[in-house]
Design an enzyme around this catalytic site. Sequence first.
Site, mmCIF file in Angstrom:
data_model
loop_
_atom_site.group_PDB
_atom_site.id
_atom_site.type_symbol
_atom_site.label_atom_id
_atom_site.label_comp_id
_atom_site.label_asym_id
_atom_site.label_seq_id
_atom_site.Cartn_x
_atom_site.Cartn_y
_atom_site.Cartn_z
ATOM 1 N N LYS B 202 0.862 -1.210 -0.086
ATOM 2 C CA LYS B 202 -0.119 0.053 0.009
ATOM 3 C C LYS B 202 0.917 1.126 -0.103
ATOM 4 C CE LYS B 202 -3.707 -2.522 2.443
ATOM 5 N NZ LYS B 202 -3.958 -2.852 3.814
ATOM 6 N N GLY B 299 -12.876 -4.994 4.967
ATOM 7 C CA GLY B 299 -14.640 -5.513 5.277
ATOM 8 C C GLY B 299 -15.008 -5.299 3.805
#
Lengths: 425, 425
Positions: B202, B299
Amino acid sequence: MNIGILGLGTVGGGVVNVLAKNQAEIMRRTGVQIQVTHAAVRDINQPRICPTKGIEFTQAPFEIVNNDSIDIVLELMGGTTLAKELVKTAIKNGKHVITANKALIATHGNELLALAKDNNTHLLFEAAVAGGIPILKSLEQGLSANQIEMVAGIINGTGNFILTEMRDKGRDFADVLKEAQELGYAEADPTFDVEGIDAAHKLAILAAIAFGCELQFDKVSTQGISQISGEDVAFATELGYSIKHLGIAKKLNGKIQMRVHPTLIPKTRLLANVDGVMNAVLIKGNAVGPTLYYGAGAGAEATASAVIADLVDVIKDTLSHNVLGWQSFEAIPYQNQDDIESIFYLRLLATDKPGVLADITAIFANHNISVEAVVQKQIDAQDNAHIAIITNQVKTSNINAVVAAIQKHDSIQEEVKIIHVETLD
Amino acid sequence: MNIGILGLGTVGGGVVNVLAKNQAEIMRRTGVQIQVTHAAVRDINQPRICPTKGIEFTQAPFEIVNNDSIDIVLELMGGTTLAKELVKTAIKNGKHVITANKALIATHGNELLALAKDNNTHLLFEAAVAGGIPILKSLEQGLSANQIEMVAGIINGTGNFILTEMRDKGRDFADVLKEAQELGYAEADPTFDVEGIDAAHKLAILAAIAFGCELQFDKVSTQGISQISGEDVAFATELGYSIKHLGIAKKLNGKIQMRVHPTLIPKTRLLANVDGVMNAVLIKGNAVGPTLYYGAGAGAEATASAVIADLVDVIKDTLSHNVLGWQSFEAIPYQNQDDIESIFYLRLLATDKPGVLADITAIFANHNISVEAVVQKQIDAQDNAHIAIITNQVKTSNINAVVAAIQKHDSIQEEVKIIHVETLD
């Protein structure tokens, strides 16, 4: 692309400065060299905080908005009368307009946005809300998959500075306000900041973009921070809260609430830790959950950052001609003020007689309101009891009724103080 | 626009669910009805978490990327081998690709982005970094006026959950990791999370977008959290810090640093208060100053929020064909690891003899390093002294030299622990 600026003060000067110092980087991003070519100022002879080479000056702002060679107008002069006429003229002349003017957008945005749509031009105002934080772009683009349920923000730096100083140093409101004025945070007339009007302007804009409805500044219920006392701040701390001046917009059961008021929030929340002049906005989307955006809400270069981001968007020509990020609006009804549910903090000053607390808690019970927390502080020289109470979540009408009943109790020495509590969970 | 999904597991199912429940709202924003028409799955007979009506299923993913009727491909299957071939084929066939695959972009992004540019298609991956937080769009658009000086983020939820539990409940690493695996936060093989590889993927993406340079995952120096002991956590708390696993990218004097490591940050910073599985990224721009973005880093629906935001951008056709938000890249040199300056926390276990602390502090002085804070804890049963030291800002080569010298002192009982400290101011 030729750019004309209306107003070359703090924000306008900041825009020119940032364009100058970040020229190479902005060029690499956009592929375009951005150069301010014209500026309208009140007094051409005043000294400037930015380089002025290559900028043609005028004291007649309509010359800018009527100048055929100008493609984009930056309205950075403020006010809602002359500024409105200038923006209207610019749009009618086919120019894109970028503004940092929250009052103008909050009060005349519907008319101006419709005009821009009709004229196939862009009217952008990222800098109008929360300064340098790219909050409008995040709502319009980054969170476009969500139904927004809540926006809650610290969106007035002056107010947050005052509340932070009151909490951290035990100072009182008037004293900190005076310092804020000396530091240049607060205007000579601080009403817009401390009475919540500035925050209400910003909240009206946030709500319209969040929910896809018209701007309705007149629907925002607004309460300032001038009534917050050192005693409230101390009680809040003792109860595990921090008092922040929040702008809150919620969409609940198909109805909208918009309110600006001091709010007790649990100390553990990130928003409770946003201090000094900084701004932050919490957004809850039904897919992403809570997200928060933090940064400087004012200042020449932070505001310039947002103005130039809009400028880059216009120049890259990557915007669709929608209104506030929506293809169509919905007329969403407003929640009746009396029906708004909230937890409340109440502060009472009562004669310290046996049975007073029992009487008062009985009044709560009679109104079917739970007392979730209560603190009674040391009695002062006048033998009074200082009492702070946190309720459960109740309707505003119900809290008003209980307060009216308590107020009538013969032990109560002064008006009962009511402050909203939001758990933000 | 027809949309084909590769992989209909947690994220893919989340995308279909969010598209279904927010259909009306997304339609109002985009003016377009979005419908997933095709899905490639490993096992067509497995139960799904989302409605599947109207979706044509296949077990042959190349059918999707070679299907002429499909305009946009969502790569939500993960992995870097088959996924890469599928993405390449989709792009060569003129399709836009949206992916949540950080490993794919970090390791093959340069090739894939170049291919997309050549084929005039978009390759978007907002969901690959910090889940639902619109951090890439904020960097590319909202902060486009800035030279970015620093990006510092909590970008791995599992690691943050473990460190939060260790701090708040005094639990140890292995114990919390086991719970995280049971809760489904951490994979069966937790290496990618706890050793910082996921965060490094990331960070490489964030740095390339922030600075306008190529993706260079192999340049990220990476250190995990498995070596953080309860003693370090307790010392950090005592010294006024919280230990967070940060990804940090800085551009300093024309050179880039990229590093993932446990970091002591002052408790008062917002990042220090980002707890549990939540993510947050702090960005410093030279105009806007510090801004921070907070939200769920993982999520199903939070990730779907980011995937669909990309989808809306493609469908609204409001994107310019650039690479990572830049028209042109700069080759920016990397800072030599030894030259990186940082404040450091050192933890020593020494025999508790008279003069030990004097000897050790003398070694610091000899290396011209200041001891800014020192805590010595109660002696254990073995008569050892547990010592934590915070230095001033020094070069990494210098801290390595002082540690080597201390390590030779005959009182030192185990390897000296070194952890970075960042004030983030």
